[in-house]
Write a protein that holds these residues in place. Structure first.
Motif, PDB file in Angstrom:
ATOM      1  N   PHE A 422       0.808  -1.211   0.000  1.00  0.00           N
ATOM      2  CA  PHE A 422       0.000   0.000   0.000  1.00  0.00           C
ATOM      3  C   PHE A 422       0.846   1.269   0.000  1.00  0.00           C
ATOM      4  O   PHE A 422       0.300   2.372  -0.039  1.00  0.00           O
ATOM      5  N   ALA A 423       2.174   1.113   0.035  1.00  0.00           N
ATOM      6  CA  ALA A 423       3.046   2.291   0.095  1.00  0.00           C
ATOM      7  C   ALA A 423       2.873   3.217  -1.112  1.00  0.00           C
ATOM      8  O   ALA A 423       2.721   4.436  -0.942  1.00  0.00           O
ATOM      9  N   PRO A 424       2.876   2.705  -2.366  1.00  0.00           N
ATOM     10  CA  PRO A 424       2.669   3.616  -3.499  1.00  0.00           C
ATOM     11  C   PRO A 424       1.309   4.308  -3.460  1.00  0.00           C
ATOM     12  O   PRO A 424       1.195   5.485  -3.802  1.00  0.00           O
ATOM     13  N   LEU A 425       0.288   3.574  -3.016  1.00  0.00           N
ATOM     14  CA  LEU A 425      -1.058   4.142  -2.948  1.00  0.00           C
ATOM     15  C   LEU A 425      -1.124   5.237  -1.890  1.00  0.00           C
ATOM     16  O   LEU A 425      -1.637   6.344  -2.134  1.00  0.00           O
ATOM     17  N   VAL A 426      -0.606   4.956  -0.703  1.00  0.00           N
ATOM     18  CA  VAL A 426      -0.603   5.944   0.375  1.00  0.00           C
ATOM     19  C   VAL A 426       0.241   7.155  -0.016  1.00  0.00           C
ATOM     20  O   VAL A 426      -0.149   8.302   0.225  1.00  0.00           O
ATOM     21  N   ALA A 427       1.398   6.909  -0.633  1.00  0.00           N
ATOM     22  CA  ALA A 427       2.275   8.011  -1.035  1.00  0.00           C
ATOM     23  C   ALA A 427       1.616   8.891  -2.086  1.00  0.00           C
ATOM     24  O   ALA A 427       1.751  10.127  -2.053  1.00  0.00           O
ATOM     25  N   THR A 428       0.895   8.283  -3.031  1.00  0.00           N
ATOM     26  CA  THR A 428       0.178   9.072  -4.032  1.00  0.00           C
ATOM     27  C   THR A 428      -0.857   9.968  -3.373  1.00  0.00           C
ATOM     28  O   THR A 428      -1.003  11.148  -3.726  1.00  0.00           O
ATOM     29  N   TRP A 429      -1.573   9.417  -2.407  1.00  0.00           N
ATOM     30  CA  TRP A 429      -2.587  10.216  -1.690  1.00  0.00           C
ATOM     31  C   TRP A 429      -1.924  11.329  -0.883  1.00  0.00           C
ATOM     32  O   TRP A 429      -2.390  12.474  -0.887  1.00  0.00           O
ATOM     33  N   LEU A 430      -0.831  11.012  -0.190  1.00  0.00           N
ATOM     34  CA  LEU A 430      -0.145  12.017   0.619  1.00  0.00           C
ATOM     35  C   LEU A 430       0.358  13.171  -0.247  1.00  0.00           C
ATOM     36  O   LEU A 430       0.220  14.346   0.114  1.00  0.00           O
ATOM     37  N   ASN A 431       0.923  12.829  -1.403  1.00  0.00           N
ATOM     38  CA  ASN A 431       1.463  13.880  -2.260  1.00  0.00           C
ATOM     39  C   ASN A 431       0.394  14.663  -2.994  1.00  0.00           C
ATOM     40  O   ASN A 431       0.678  15.728  -3.543  1.00  0.00           O
ATOM     41  N   SER A 432      -0.829  14.156  -3.003  1.00  0.00           N
ATOM     42  CA  SER A 432      -1.921  14.956  -3.561  1.00  0.00           C
ATOM     43  C   SER A 432      -2.370  16.030  -2.576  1.00  0.00           C
ATOM     44  O   SER A 432      -3.063  16.979  -2.965  1.00  0.00           O
ATOM     45  N   HIS A 433      -1.978  15.902  -1.296  1.00  0.00           N
ATOM     46  CA  HIS A 433      -2.323  16.892  -0.270  1.00  0.00           C
ATOM     47  C   HIS A 433      -1.120  17.749   0.131  1.00  0.00           C
ATOM     48  O   HIS A 433      -1.271  18.934   0.421  1.00  0.00           O
ATOM     49  N   TRP A 434       0.066  17.118   0.192  1.00  0.00           N
ATOM     50  CA  TRP A 434       1.280  17.845   0.559  1.00  0.00           C
ATOM     51  C   TRP A 434       2.317  17.598  -0.526  1.00  0.00           C
ATOM     52  O   TRP A 434       2.907  16.521  -0.598  1.00  0.00           O
ATOM     53  N   GLU A 435       2.527  18.560  -1.370  1.00  0.00           N
ATOM     54  CA  GLU A 435       3.374  18.384  -2.546  1.00  0.00           C
ATOM     55  C   GLU A 435       4.849  18.549  -2.177  1.00  0.00           C
ATOM     56  O   GLU A 435       5.481  19.539  -2.497  1.00  0.00           O
ATOM     57  N   SER A 436       5.356  17.538  -1.489  1.00  0.00           N
ATOM     58  CA  SER A 436       6.760  17.557  -1.097  1.00  0.00           C
ATOM     59  C   SER A 436       7.256  16.130  -0.935  1.00  0.00           C
ATOM     60  O   SER A 436       6.557  15.285  -0.349  1.00  0.00           O
ATOM     61  N   PRO A 437       8.457  15.822  -1.441  1.00  0.00           N
ATOM     62  CA  PRO A 437       9.005  14.471  -1.241  1.00  0.00           C
ATOM     63  C   PRO A 437       9.305  14.160   0.211  1.00  0.00           C
ATOM     64  O   PRO A 437       9.531  12.993   0.554  1.00  0.00           O
ATOM     65  N   LEU A 438       9.289  15.174   1.079  1.00  0.00           N
ATOM     66  CA  LEU A 438       9.546  14.933   2.500  1.00  0.00           C
ATOM     67  C   LEU A 438       8.507  14.016   3.119  1.00  0.00           C
ATOM     68  O   LEU A 438       8.795  13.306   4.084  1.00  0.00           O
TER      69      LEU A 438
END
Length: 468
Positions: A422-438
């Motif tokens: 689920f890491a790619p899915l969660v990361a996609t969702w996170l980056n749709s809200h916070w646009e930072s690789p951090l």
């Protein structure tokens, strides 16, 4: 039923001779055979992960929104992880009752059929909704196969290992995931460069999937030539022990296999959940953080870097490939160290390193510089090797031989599903809200911290009796 304490002295397992490891050359051949099969399985899985990052979203899930299309492609990636527990139950039962080798041959065959099938699928433009339905179905079959692969491969190597070298031999197939990724990159990069991006998106993406046919044939031949685990045959009263105890020539001549004794549970997964729930949960947690780092690096970032940060595709593939190669290079030395000083000290060091390095590792993407990203990924994947090289011996040592295939598979596969699938899915969702690789660093760092805490709660297993 309460969990049993670890044994550090030999235990008698019914009648029959003591289990002795095969000579090192034979054990080495078996370890290499396990590596070959695991590499092929993870090649198939890595090809899909890379293709989902590059082309499968538009080809099978067309959408006017690039994020929605990527989410749909990564959902099919996650779907294979959801079916892995079914593979654990199926192949765990086969491996604990009928033998490690038999389970491994069937799992590799299933993976090959599913992967070649993906390469032959029609796209959404040709078949409409049938195309994504067939894609998800084949992904589920890949997941079932993967549910039985890892546990069987490391067990076959570990249970053949000479005394004092169990972590070393178990770590050989553990290099398979990174080798599979490198092999997939070695096929995808030239195909992408020779065909061009448009042709690759149109039809050439199928080539890496179809090439799996050759690899699977080789893998099946290699696995069919190895011998069954001596620990399995002793613990379950299998053919090897029967022959040593004077089984009838007639039964041996027709290939009869004695029925597994009553001590082998009919449903190993149920027995595992009843007898060792705490050990299973802690084992899952111990491997979860490393799974997140692995899949965020070799799957998600290959899509995220080019699409969101404008990093060239070749830069991301090169950085991930160099990092994976560095991890492979230290896998065996790390395992040898784990044989000398114990599993936990090495894995704890890796967990601490991954927690500390998580944010700098993914922050490197902001530089968009190939050297900075490659250096950060190389350090990160070498720290990951400190966690994942000894885990191939550590997780099997948590469980008795009669439940070892199911126990080791369940712990690692659930960790891969929850931490990596689920890491790619969660990361996609996170980056749709916070646009930072951090956010990738915070997410993977938190899971690595969980792994650190679980490792602190588990005992050292290096001296655990592995024959019972």
């Amino acid at each position: 039923m309460p969990e049993l304490p670890f044994k550090t002295v030999p235990e008698i397992v019914g009648p029959g001779p003591a289990v002795s490891a095969p000579p090192p050359p034979a054990a080495s051949r078996i370890a290499v055979a396990s590596l070959v099969g695991t590499t092929i399985e993870y090649y198939d899985f890595a090809v899909y992960g890379t293709a989902s990052a590059l082309v499968l979203g538009p080809a099978f899930f067309p959408s006017g929104n690039a994020t929605v299309s990527s989410l749909a492609a990564f959902l099919t990636f996650a779907a294979a992880f959801l079916s892995r527990p079914l593979g654990v139950a199926l192949f765990g039962t086969i491996g604990d009752r009928l033998g490690r080798r038999r389970a491994l041959v069937v799992s590799l065959l299933l993976m090959g059929v599913a992967t070649v099938g993906v390469g032959l699928l029609p796209t959404y433009e040709t078949a409409g909704l049938l195309a994504p339905v067939l894609l998800v179905t084949l992904r589920l079959l890949q997941g079932v196969s993967m549910g039985g692969e890892w546990g069987g491969a490391v067990l076959l190597a570990a249970e053949h290992a000479p005394p004092g070298r169990r972590a070393l031999f178990a770590s050989i197939p553990q290099a398979g995931p990174s080798l599979g990724f490198l092999l997939s990159s070695a096929v995808i990069l030239p195909t992408l460069n020779l065909a061009g991006r448009d042709a690759f998106t149109d039809w050439a993406w199928r080539i890496p999937f179809l090439l799996s046919t050759v690899l699977v044939v080789v893998g099946l031949w290699v696995r069919s030539t190895v011998s069954e685990s001596p620990v399995f045959t002793s613990a379950t009263g299998g053919t090897t022990q029967t022959q040593a105890a004077g089984g009838t020539p007639q039964a041996q001549a027709v290939g009869a296999r004695p029925k597994a004794p009553a001590s082998v549970p009919r449903f190993p997964l149920g027995a595992l959940l009843t007898r060792y729930p705490g050990r299973l949960l802690l084992g899952v947690g111990a491997a979860m953080g490393g799974s997140a780092v692995y899949y965020l690096t070799i799957v998600y970032s290959l899509s995220y870097g080019p699409k969101e940060l404008g990093i060239p595709q070749n830069t991301m593939l090169t950085a991930a490939s160099v990092g994976a190669a560095a991890g492979i290079a230290i896998t065996l030395p790390v395992a040898r160290l784990a044989d000398r000083i114990g599993r936990r000290p090495v894995m704890l060091t890796g967990a601490v390193g991954c927690v500390v390095w998580a944010i700098p590792m993914y922050a490197s993407l902001s530089s968009r510089d190939i050297w900075v990203i490659t250096g950060a990924y190389t350090i990160g994947l070498m720290l990951l090797a400190l966690m994942f090289s000894p885990v191939a011996a550590f997780l099997p040592e948590l469980f008795p031989a009669r439940l070892r295939y199911t126990g080791a598979s369940a712990a690692f596969i659930l960790a891969n599903t929850l931490g990596g699938g689920f890491a790619p899915l969660v990361a996609t969702w996170l980056n749709s809200h916070w646009e930072s690789p951090l956010v990738l660093g915070f997410y993977s760092g938190a899971l690595c911290l969980l792994s650190l805490l679980c490792l602190l709660a588990l005992p050292e297993t290096r001296d655990h009796d592995f024959t019972s």
